[in-house]
Design an enzyme around this catalytic site. Structure first.
Site, PDB file in Angstrom:
ATOM      1  CB  CYS A  33      -0.976   0.181   1.098  1.00  0.00           C
ATOM      2  SG  CYS A  33      -0.303   0.241   2.597  1.00  0.00           S
ATOM      3  CB  CYS A 102      -4.164   1.901   9.512  1.00  0.00           C
ATOM      4  SG  CYS A 102      -5.116   1.558   7.940  1.00  0.00           S
TER       5      CYS A 102
HETATM    6 FE1  FES Z   1      -2.542   0.610   4.483  1.00  0.00          FE
HETATM    7 FE2  FES Z   1      -3.456   2.603   6.436  1.00  0.00          FE
HETATM    8  S1  FES Z   1      -3.937   2.061   4.260  1.00  0.00           S
HETATM    9  S2  FES Z   1      -1.726   1.757   6.541  1.00  0.00           S
END
Ligand code: FES
Length: 135
Positions: A33, A102
């Site tokens: 991500c 997260c």
């Molecule tokens: Fe991966 Fe928040 S979207 S840490």
């Protein structure tokens, strides 16, 4: 979707920035991500005198890091290592299920910084484990 506390910490994050003379610096990230969290600490006599973070990450990562840094400031390194992402989420009145990972970024960045501090002090600390974001 987000609690008032999450929105408040996202809008006014505490402890954002760098500490130039930090003696503990940790970084965790996720290639998938692209989120990166960097944590700076000034530790004296095993007490976290100051802590700041910088992140290239989402709103939930910002809010959880803001809360997590508030929770470890003034604590000993051993106390800070017991801080879990669950405790941080509880302090924020929860996070949506799909954003739980997260909050792990903040927890692991704190651990990574403390590991760095311990290595600098000659302790035999294993390499940081790989952070894996499941999305
Ligand atoms: Fe991966 Fe928040 S979207 S840490």
């Amino acid at each position: 979707m987000y609690s008032e506390k999450v929105m408040e910490h996202f809008a006014n994050p505490r402890n954002v920035g760098e500490i130039p003379d930090a003696n503990a610096v940790g970084q965790v990230g996720n290639a998938k991500c692209g989120d990166i969290m960097k944590m700076y600490m000034k530790i004296e006599d095993n007490v976290i005198k100051d802590v700041k973070f910088k992140t290239f990450g989402c709103g939930a990562a910002i809010a959880t890091s803001s809360m997590a840094t508030e929770m470890v400031k003034g604590k000993t390194v051993d106390e800070a290592l017991t801080l879990t992402n669950k405790a941080v989420m509880e302090a924020l009145d929860g996070l949506p299920k799909e954003k739980i990972h997260c909050s792990v970024l903040a927890e692991e960045a704190i651990q990574s910084a403390i590991n760095d501090y311990r290595r600098r002090n000659g302790e035999d600390v294993p390499e940081d484990k790989e952070y894996t974001c499941e999305h």
